[in-house]
Design a protein around this motif. Structure first.
Motif, short mmCIF file in Angstrom:
data_model
loop_
_atom_site.label_atom_id
_atom_site.label_comp_id
_atom_site.label_asym_id
_atom_site.label_seq_id
_atom_site.Cartn_x
_atom_site.Cartn_y
_atom_site.Cartn_z
N ALA A 229 -20.94 5.04 13.00
CA ALA A 229 -21.96 4.16 12.18
C ALA A 229 -21.25 2.85 11.50
CB ALA A 229 -22.68 5.05 11.09
N MET A 230 -20.04 3.51 10.87
CA MET A 230 -19.29 2.42 10.15
C MET A 230 -18.35 1.49 11.07
SD MET A 230 -18.67 0.89 7.27
CE MET A 230 -19.42 1.91 5.71
N ASN B 139 -13.66 3.14 21.60
CA ASN B 139 -14.14 4.21 20.90
C ASN B 139 -13.90 5.23 22.09
OD1 ASN B 139 -15.74 5.60 18.55
ND2 ASN B 139 -16.99 6.04 20.25
N ARG B 140 -13.91 6.67 21.33
CA ARG B 140 -13.63 7.74 22.24
C ARG B 140 -14.68 7.90 23.34
NH1 ARG B 140 -13.73 13.82 19.65
NH2 ARG B 140 -15.65 12.76 18.84
N ASP B 141 -16.12 7.85 22.79
CA ASP B 141 -17.19 7.75 23.40
C ASP B 141 -17.42 6.10 23.71
OD1 ASP B 141 -19.77 7.43 24.27
OD2 ASP B 141 -20.70 8.56 22.58
N LYS C 94 -20.64 3.80 23.05
CA LYS C 94 -20.89 3.25 21.62
C LYS C 94 -20.60 1.79 21.59
CE LYS C 94 -21.26 7.48 19.03
NZ LYS C 94 -20.59 8.41 18.11
N VAL D 112 -12.19 5.88 11.44
CA VAL D 112 -12.75 6.91 12.15
C VAL D 112 -13.18 8.01 11.15
CG1 VAL D 112 -11.68 6.70 14.57
CG2 VAL D 112 -10.34 7.67 12.57
N THR E 219 -11.82 7.33 5.39
CA THR E 219 -11.68 7.72 3.99
C THR E 219 -10.79 9.05 4.12
OG1 THR E 219 -14.11 7.44 3.67
CG2 THR E 219 -13.26 8.92 2.35
N1 FVH Z 1 -21.23 5.94 7.00
C1 FVH Z 1 -20.89 5.88 5.65
O1 FVH Z 1 -22.15 5.45 5.06
C2 FVH Z 1 -19.60 5.72 4.85
C3 FVH Z 1 -19.41 5.09 3.69
C4 FVH Z 1 -17.95 4.85 3.43
C5 FVH Z 1 -16.94 5.29 4.25
N2 FVH Z 1 -16.92 6.00 5.31
C6 FVH Z 1 -16.07 6.49 6.05
O2 FVH Z 1 -15.95 5.70 7.23
C7 FVH Z 1 -15.14 6.61 8.27
C8 FVH Z 1 -16.27 6.63 9.58
O3 FVH Z 1 -17.39 7.02 9.09
P1 FVH Z 1 -18.62 6.76 10.19
O4 FVH Z 1 -19.86 6.54 9.30
O5 FVH Z 1 -18.37 5.85 11.15
O6 FVH Z 1 -18.75 8.29 11.02
P2 FVH Z 1 -19.43 8.59 12.31
O7 FVH Z 1 -20.47 7.86 12.64
O8 FVH Z 1 -19.37 10.22 12.21
O9 FVH Z 1 -18.35 8.15 13.27
C9 FVH Z 1 -16.81 8.94 13.41
C10 FVH Z 1 -16.15 8.21 14.31
O10 FVH Z 1 -14.92 9.09 14.58
C11 FVH Z 1 -14.52 9.07 15.88
N3 FVH Z 1 -14.09 10.50 16.12
C12 FVH Z 1 -14.31 11.60 15.39
N4 FVH Z 1 -13.53 12.51 15.87
C13 FVH Z 1 -12.76 12.18 16.86
C14 FVH Z 1 -11.54 12.51 17.86
N5 FVH Z 1 -11.16 13.90 17.59
N6 FVH Z 1 -10.76 11.50 18.60
C15 FVH Z 1 -11.08 10.31 18.65
N7 FVH Z 1 -12.23 9.94 17.78
C16 FVH Z 1 -12.94 10.83 16.94
C17 FVH Z 1 -16.03 8.97 16.49
O11 FVH Z 1 -15.83 8.73 17.78
P3 FVH Z 1 -16.81 9.37 18.87
O12 FVH Z 1 -17.52 10.80 18.44
O13 FVH Z 1 -18.03 8.34 18.70
O14 FVH Z 1 -16.45 9.34 20.31
C18 FVH Z 1 -16.55 7.95 15.80
O15 FVH Z 1 -15.98 6.98 16.23
C19 FVH Z 1 -15.27 8.01 7.83
O16 FVH Z 1 -13.78 8.38 7.29
C20 FVH Z 1 -16.10 7.94 6.46
O17 FVH Z 1 -15.59 8.81 5.44
C21 FVH Z 1 -18.69 6.02 6.05
#
Ligand code: FVH
Length: 314
Positions: free
Chosen positions: A33-34, A53-55, A58, A87, A115
């Motif tokens: 999302a971020m 991105n891994r997926d 997106k 991530v 984060t």
């Molecule tokens: N969303 C929010 O409101 C906030 C506010 C302030 C700061 N954060 C921080 O931002 C980081 C990312 O958060 P996010 O909201 O983008 O989180 P997701 O939508 O769950 O996306 C997670 C991404 O991480 C990738 N990922 C997870 N595990 C793996 C892995 N083992 N290998 C490669 N990539 C990985 C995931 O990939 P995919 O599942 O889409 O393939 C997403 O790109 C976070 O630190 C917040 O604390 C958000």
């Protein structure tokens, strides 16, 4: 010709909507999302954005909006001198950046907006320094929909020259605040503000459960809750002054002896109404400890004195 093809290899200026904008190649790793919101904002600012991105699915919307999709992290890192990663957590950052292709980060600027804790950030900065990578750590104080909007703030810490060089790019995300050369400082500010937010949330959930025990809906409670909390927030400046002066007797209007009794009523009301009150129990424990630790006069001080019980010892 698309903006990204105008500036795909190195940064230069282009004329967009009447004014000169510097077009910077920027790679975004992580399109949750971020990450997707960050990439979208860089595109909006006229930069040449490469995403990974891994997926891979997106990336679709971003590609439709002009981003280039890298097939591998190696490709993403090679495409830009500025690499932004966002991530799930630092374990994922390490996992991804330890991939052989990502080692080509040497000589580039890495901004990590994932984060984590100050220690996570400092360890990452050390790793980056060892590999010749210019590192900035960031803490985003916004949700994805707030990115680029007036109230979005992002803290940065680490290599100040990198912040200065890319200030125009990162300012697209929100107000950019550089908070120190110690890479852990952005996270420290982030964690501190989030602590305040979760404290606010825990009081809210307790309040809603208490009112709800007699059928008052959460929305109904909000009518009085919002203005009351806004007024209560104005006490914080006074507490900050007391804490900085280490003088908890300054301008006391509601002393800790009285407030310990008062918070005790709130917890008792919770028990009597059949709700769980453990969100507030630790605060009462600290109030009571502060009063009982001192002489009688301590009860006349303000509640801000509990900082003495929880702060780091010199
Ligand atoms: N969303 C929010 O409101 C906030 C506010 C302030 C700061 N954060 C921080 O931002 C980081 C990312 O958060 P996010 O909201 O983008 O989180 P997701 O939508 O769950 O996306 C997670 C991404 O991480 C990738 N990922 C997870 N595990 C793996 C892995 N083992 N290998 C490669 N990539 C990985 C995931 O990939 P995919 O599942 O889409 O393939 C997403 O790109 C976070 O630190 C917040 O604390 C958000």
């Amino acid at each position: 010709m698309s903006i990204s093809s105008l500036c795909s290899s190195s940064s230069h200026t282009f004329s967009g909507s009447g004014s000169d904008v510097e077009c910077v190649p920027v790679s975004v790793i992580g399109l949750g999302a971020m990450g997707a919101a960050l990439a979208q904002r860089f595109l909006h600012g006229g930069h040449a954005v490469t995403v990974w991105n891994r997926d891979s699915g997106k990336a679709r919307n971003l590609v439709e909006n002009g981003a280039k999709q890298a097939r591998t992290i190696e490709e993403a890192v090679a495409a830009s001198s500025l690499v932004v990663i966002c991530v799930l957590d630092y374990a994922v950052v390490s996992e991804l950046l330890e991939e052989p292709g990502a080692r080509d980060l040497a000589g580039k600027t890495l901004i990590n907006l994932t984060t984590g804790t100050p220690l996570d950030a400092r360890q990452m900065a050390e790793w980056a320094q060892g590999g010749g990578v210019e590192y900035l750590d960031g803490g985003i104080m916004a949700t994805p929909s707030m990115i680029g909007q007036p109230h979005a703030v992002v803290f940065y810490s680490g290599i100040e020259e990198a912040f200065d060089r890319y200030r125009g790019v990162v300012e697209l995300l929100g107000e950019a605040r550089f908070v120190g050369a110690d890479a852990g400082m952005a996270s420290l500010q982030d964690m501190s503000l989030l602590s305040g937010m979760y404290g606010l949330f825990s009081g809210f959930f307790h309040a809603v459960a208490l009112a709800g025990s007699e059928g008052i809906s959460a929305s109904e409670l909000m009518v009085s809750y919002r203005p009351f909390l806004q007024a209560a927030a104005s006490f914080l400046d006074g507490y900050a002054r007391q804490i900085d002066a280490a003088d908890y007797t300054l301008e006391v209007e509601a002393n800790i002896g009285m407030q310990a009794v008062s918070l005790g009523h709130i917890l008792r009301a919770g028990r009597e109404q059949g709700i769980r009150s453990e969100l507030l129990t630790p605060l009462l424990d600290l109030f009571q400890q502060r009063v009982s630790d001192g002489d009688k006069a301590r009860a006349g001080e303000d509640i801000s004195g509990i900082i003495e019980l929880i702060k780091k010892r010199p």
